[in-house]
Design a protein around this motif. Structure first.
Motif, PDB file in Angstrom:
ATOM      1  N   GLY A  88       7.902  35.730 -27.890  1.00  0.00           N
ATOM      2  CA  GLY A  88       8.439  34.695 -27.010  1.00  0.00           C
ATOM      3  C   GLY A  88       7.366  33.718 -26.562  1.00  0.00           C
ATOM      4  O   GLY A  88       6.673  33.129 -27.377  1.00  0.00           O
ATOM      5  N   THR A  89       7.229  33.579 -25.246  1.00  0.00           N
ATOM      6  CA  THR A  89       6.226  32.681 -24.681  1.00  0.00           C
ATOM      7  C   THR A  89       4.960  33.459 -24.377  1.00  0.00           C
ATOM      8  O   THR A  89       4.994  34.484 -23.714  1.00  0.00           O
ATOM      9  CB  THR A  89       6.758  32.014 -23.396  1.00  0.00           C
ATOM     10  N   GLN A  90       3.849  32.954 -24.895  1.00  0.00           N
ATOM     11  CA  GLN A  90       2.547  33.613 -24.750  1.00  0.00           C
ATOM     12  C   GLN A  90       1.686  32.809 -23.793  1.00  0.00           C
ATOM     13  O   GLN A  90       1.277  31.691 -24.111  1.00  0.00           O
ATOM     14  CB  GLN A  90       1.860  33.703 -26.114  1.00  0.00           C
ATOM     15  N   ARG A  91       1.411  33.355 -22.606  1.00  0.00           N
ATOM     16  CA  ARG A  91       0.462  32.701 -21.675  1.00  0.00           C
ATOM     17  C   ARG A  91      -0.935  32.879 -22.250  1.00  0.00           C
ATOM     18  O   ARG A  91      -1.336  33.976 -22.628  1.00  0.00           O
ATOM     19  CB  ARG A  91       0.584  33.337 -20.303  1.00  0.00           C
ATOM     20  N   THR A  92      -1.686  31.782 -22.343  1.00  0.00           N
ATOM     21  CA  THR A  92      -2.970  31.779 -23.032  1.00  0.00           C
ATOM     22  C   THR A  92      -4.019  31.046 -22.206  1.00  0.00           C
ATOM     23  O   THR A  92      -3.734  30.000 -21.621  1.00  0.00           O
ATOM     24  CB  THR A  92      -2.814  31.061 -24.391  1.00  0.00           C
ATOM     25  N   ALA A  93      -5.221  31.597 -22.180  1.00  0.00           N
ATOM     26  CA  ALA A  93      -6.381  30.910 -21.609  1.00  0.00           C
ATOM     27  C   ALA A  93      -7.394  30.767 -22.734  1.00  0.00           C
ATOM     28  O   ALA A  93      -7.569  31.676 -23.550  1.00  0.00           O
ATOM     29  CB  ALA A  93      -6.978  31.690 -20.450  1.00  0.00           C
ATOM     30  N   GLU A  94      -8.042  29.628 -22.761  1.00  0.00           N
ATOM     31  CA  GLU A  94      -9.007  29.354 -23.828  1.00  0.00           C
ATOM     32  C   GLU A  94     -10.260  28.761 -23.187  1.00  0.00           C
ATOM     33  O   GLU A  94     -10.182  27.752 -22.491  1.00  0.00           O
ATOM     34  CB  GLU A  94      -8.374  28.367 -24.812  1.00  0.00           C
ATOM     35  N   HIS A  95     -11.391  29.432 -23.412  1.00  0.00           N
ATOM     36  CA  HIS A  95     -12.659  28.954 -22.850  1.00  0.00           C
ATOM     37  C   HIS A  95     -13.527  28.408 -23.978  1.00  0.00           C
ATOM     38  O   HIS A  95     -13.701  29.061 -25.010  1.00  0.00           O
ATOM     39  CB  HIS A  95     -13.398  30.070 -22.119  1.00  0.00           C
ATOM     40  N   PHE A  96     -14.066  27.214 -23.772  1.00  0.00           N
ATOM     41  CA  PHE A  96     -14.873  26.506 -24.763  1.00  0.00           C
ATOM     42  C   PHE A  96     -16.292  26.324 -24.240  1.00  0.00           C
ATOM     43  O   PHE A  96     -16.486  26.030 -23.067  1.00  0.00           O
ATOM     44  CB  PHE A  96     -14.304  25.098 -25.016  1.00  0.00           C
ATOM     45  N   ARG A  97     -17.266  26.443 -25.133  1.00  0.00           N
ATOM     46  CA  ARG A  97     -18.651  26.047 -24.852  1.00  0.00           C
ATOM     47  C   ARG A  97     -18.989  24.941 -25.848  1.00  0.00           C
ATOM     48  O   ARG A  97     -18.581  24.999 -27.011  1.00  0.00           O
ATOM     49  CB  ARG A  97     -19.607  27.223 -25.009  1.00  0.00           C
ATOM     50  N   LEU A  98     -19.747  23.945 -25.382  1.00  0.00           N
ATOM     51  CA  LEU A  98     -20.083  22.798 -26.208  1.00  0.00           C
ATOM     52  C   LEU A  98     -21.568  22.511 -26.153  1.00  0.00           C
ATOM     53  O   LEU A  98     -22.245  22.866 -25.183  1.00  0.00           O
ATOM     54  CB  LEU A  98     -19.348  21.543 -25.721  1.00  0.00           C
ATOM     55  N   ASP A  99     -22.057  21.863 -27.219  1.00  0.00           N
ATOM     56  CA  ASP A  99     -23.401  21.280 -27.211  1.00  0.00           C
ATOM     57  C   ASP A  99     -23.241  19.807 -27.589  1.00  0.00           C
ATOM     58  O   ASP A  99     -22.116  19.301 -27.624  1.00  0.00           O
ATOM     59  CB  ASP A  99     -24.364  22.035 -28.143  1.00  0.00           C
ATOM     60  N   GLY A 100     -24.307  19.140 -27.888  1.00  0.00           N
ATOM     61  CA  GLY A 100     -24.240  17.723 -28.214  1.00  0.00           C
ATOM     62  C   GLY A 100     -23.423  17.406 -29.450  1.00  0.00           C
ATOM     63  O   GLY A 100     -22.944  16.282 -29.611  1.00  0.00           O
TER      64      GLY A 100
END
Length: 136
Positions: A88-100
């Motif tokens: 059904g509906t999936q609650r999702t959290a997504e964490h990103f790390r970035l560089d230049g």
């Protein structure tokens, strides 16, 4: 342009490209080296991370953004993924790390239990993320 604005442009560009199925545009937002981790899989390269996306998008019926948090070199998105599956509906959290150069890591957080059951019913075992080897 502030670094938060740049972070937002990269992360939302990736998110929007991924859920629209535009793999080249999604990959363009990822940097090298890159790592991905979720309850069902892990990958150490952009191609490996996005390899299963076309199949997943076939069952996605919509995405509703709940929250977007942006910093200088990280971001967190919280959203609901609506699927035409028993999950059904999936609650999702997504964490990103970035560089230049772009996104260097993504940690996807969701309850994988319904997905593991569906994979088992289809005779597919999810990758063992504890022992998954980088695919370089």
């Amino acid at each position: 342009m502030t670094t938060e604005t740049r972070t937002r442009q990269i992360v939302r560009g990736y998110h929007d490209a991924r859920f629209s199925g535009d793999m080249p545009a999604a990959v363009a937002h990822l940097a090298e080296p890159f790592t991905f981790q979720s309850p069902l899989m892990s990958s150490a390269d952009p191609a490996g991370h996005l390899a299963g996306l076309p199949g997943f998008l076939q069952v996605v019926t919509g995405v509703d953004m709940i929250s977007e948090l942006y910093g200088e070199s990280e971001a967190t998105l919280v959203y609901d993924v609506h699927t035409a599956t028993p999950a059904g509906t999936q609650r999702t959290a997504e964490h990103f790390r970035l560089d230049g150069a772009g996104i260097t890591s993504i940690m996807l957080i969701f309850d994988g239990t319904p997905w593991q059951a569906m994979l088992a019913m289809m005779g597919q075992a999810p990758p063992d993320t504890a022992t998954a080897k980088p695919s370089r």
